[in-house]
Design an enzyme around this catalytic site. Structure first.
Site, short mmCIF file in Angstrom:
data_model
loop_
_atom_site.label_atom_id
_atom_site.label_comp_id
_atom_site.label_asym_id
_atom_site.label_seq_id
_atom_site.Cartn_x
_atom_site.Cartn_y
_atom_site.Cartn_z
N ASP A 83 39.16 35.79 28.58
CA ASP A 83 39.82 37.22 28.10
C ASP A 83 40.42 36.92 26.86
O ASP A 83 41.38 36.11 26.66
CB ASP A 83 40.61 37.80 29.31
CG ASP A 83 40.92 39.12 29.17
OD1 ASP A 83 40.14 39.91 28.63
OD2 ASP A 83 42.00 39.50 29.64
N GLY A 221 42.94 47.30 30.18
CA GLY A 221 44.08 48.05 30.69
C GLY A 221 44.02 49.19 31.79
O GLY A 221 44.31 50.02 31.74
N SER A 223 44.17 48.72 35.15
CA SER A 223 44.87 49.02 36.29
C SER A 223 45.38 50.44 36.72
O SER A 223 45.87 51.17 35.88
CB SER A 223 46.16 47.93 36.37
OG SER A 223 45.76 46.72 36.55
N ASN A 263 38.61 46.06 33.27
CA ASN A 263 39.47 44.96 33.35
C ASN A 263 40.65 45.21 34.07
O ASN A 263 41.41 46.27 33.74
CB ASN A 263 40.04 44.49 31.71
CG ASN A 263 39.07 43.78 31.14
OD1 ASN A 263 37.72 43.70 31.53
ND2 ASN A 263 39.21 43.13 30.05
P1 13P Z 1 45.89 45.60 33.06
O1 13P Z 1 47.05 45.14 32.61
O2 13P Z 1 45.88 47.02 33.11
O3 13P Z 1 45.64 45.09 34.37
O4 13P Z 1 44.64 45.14 32.13
C1 13P Z 1 44.18 44.03 32.12
C2 13P Z 1 43.26 43.71 31.09
O5 13P Z 1 42.93 44.53 30.13
C3 13P Z 1 42.84 42.08 30.80
O6 13P Z 1 42.26 41.90 29.69
O1 G3H Z 2 45.06 40.51 28.36
C1 G3H Z 2 45.96 40.75 29.26
C2 G3H Z 2 46.03 40.01 30.59
O2 G3H Z 2 46.72 40.79 31.74
C3 G3H Z 2 46.25 38.65 30.79
O3 G3H Z 2 47.71 38.39 30.75
O4 G3H Z 2 48.10 36.72 28.75
O5 G3H Z 2 49.55 37.08 30.58
O6 G3H Z 2 47.64 36.06 31.32
P1 G3H Z 2 48.02 36.81 30.23
ZN ZN Z 3 42.70 43.47 27.96
#
Ligand code: 13P
Ligand code: G3H
Ligand code: ZN
Length: 298
Positions: A83, A221, A223, A263
């Site tokens: 990611d 993003g 969630s 995601n």
């Molecule tokens: P959320 O913060 O909305 O869960 O998004 C996660 C995300 O986009 C990870 O790449």
């Molecule tokens: O891209 C955002 C994801 O929620 C990952 O978060 O970098 O804190 O692991 P993190």
């Molecule tokens: Zn992301």
């Protein structure tokens, strides 16, 4: 079943008209919970690790946990995805470790903060596509930037994806999936109230899908920040402010318009934290980690 490429999962999803959840992980319990849910719902799944997750787990632990996951859940088609890779070097190291998919996030410069030029994004993404595709690995690119800053990642500014540029970007880079910026942010505080079309631009997804009907779109993003998860954390001593995420119906609308990867990290974090806090508050005498990690992964 061994790990499969993310492209295979997304191609199947496009044929079936559904979206695949992509869940961030940092530990064994999260991987177990995701695999169990995938088995129960008979769903393919994408497990993804950020740079932070890779350094937290020292990579090797994460890799061996994934090997255990595919051994124990042979019927679940699963991809291991990087990611928000911040540079070709980060993506290449993930590919060399065995990741079956990587995101080259060239929307930001290598610092993961400064919005990058279109030319920079094209160049780094093309470089990763050449390395990845030669090895059967999928590449996700990003055009436009999300709002919010998570653990230092993100510019904090929203730059919506330009549909015209998206067409050029996909054609020039040969990416398998395109992450689009439509007004969402990482983290719990995406919107100040229930989002309307002014802030959550689902019409932009429709427009990009019209112009790129064959391209798998990715919603970061995503969630939903369900009220009950926030309340559970706060009921047991948490201090989260009221928060609004992406309503499930908007995700479903996205899926009808080419979104194939969704995601999610924040919702899992909220669920884990609420469950652990509950045990701590209700049973302060307990100190065996299994007493709170079991409910956290349930
Ligand atoms: P959320 O913060 O909305 O869960 O998004 C996660 C995300 O986009 C990870 O790449
Ligand atoms: O891209 C955002 C994801 O929620 C990952 O978060 O970098 O804190 O692991 P993190
Ligand atoms: Zn992301």
């Amino acid at each position: 079943m061994a790990l499969v490429s993310m492209r295979q999962l997304l191609d199947e999803a496009a044929k079936g008209g559904y979206g695949v959840g992509a869940f961030n992980v940092n530990n064994m319990e999260q991987i177990q919970a995701i695999m169990e849910a995938a088995r129960e719902t008979r769903s393919p799944v994408i497990i993804q690790a950020s740079r932070g997750a890779r350094s937290y787990t020292n990579d090797r632990f994460l890799w061996h946990l994934m090997l255990a996951a595919v051994e124990l859940y042979p019927e679940v088609p699963v991809a291991l995805h990087l990611d928000h890779g911040n540079s070709p070097a980060t993506c290449i190291s993930a590919i060399d470790l065995g990741f079956t998919s990587v995101m080259m996030d060239g929307s930001l410069e290598e610092d993961g903060k400064t919005p990058a030029s279109f030319e920079y994004n094209l160049a780094v993404t093309k470089e990763v596509v050449a390395y990845a595709h030669a090895r059967g690995v999928t590449v996700e690119g990003e055009l436009g930037t999300l709002g919010g800053i998570e653990d230092g990642h993100g510019s904090g500014e929203v730059h919506l994806t330009d549909p015209g540029q998206a067409v050029e970007f996909v054609a020039e880079t040969g990416i398998d999936a395109l992450a689009v910026a439509i007004g969402t942010s990482h983290g719990a505080y995406k919107f100040a109230s229930e989002p309307t079309g002014d802030v959550l631009k689902m019409d932009l997804i429709e427009e990009i899908h019209r112009r790129l009907p064959e391209t798998h779109l990715v919603m970061h993003g995503s969630s939903s920040v369900p009220r009950e998860l926030v309340d559970e954390v706060n009921r047991y001593g948490g201090a989260l402010k009221p928060a609004w995420g992406v309503p499930v119906k908007e995700i479903q609308l996205g899926i009808r318009h080419g979104v194939r990867k969704i995601n999610v990290d924040t919702d899992s974090r909220l669920a884990i934290t609420g469950a652990i806090r509950k045990v701590f508050i209700e049973s302060p005498e307990k100190f065996d980690p299994r007493d709170y990690l079991k409910p956290a992964r349930a």
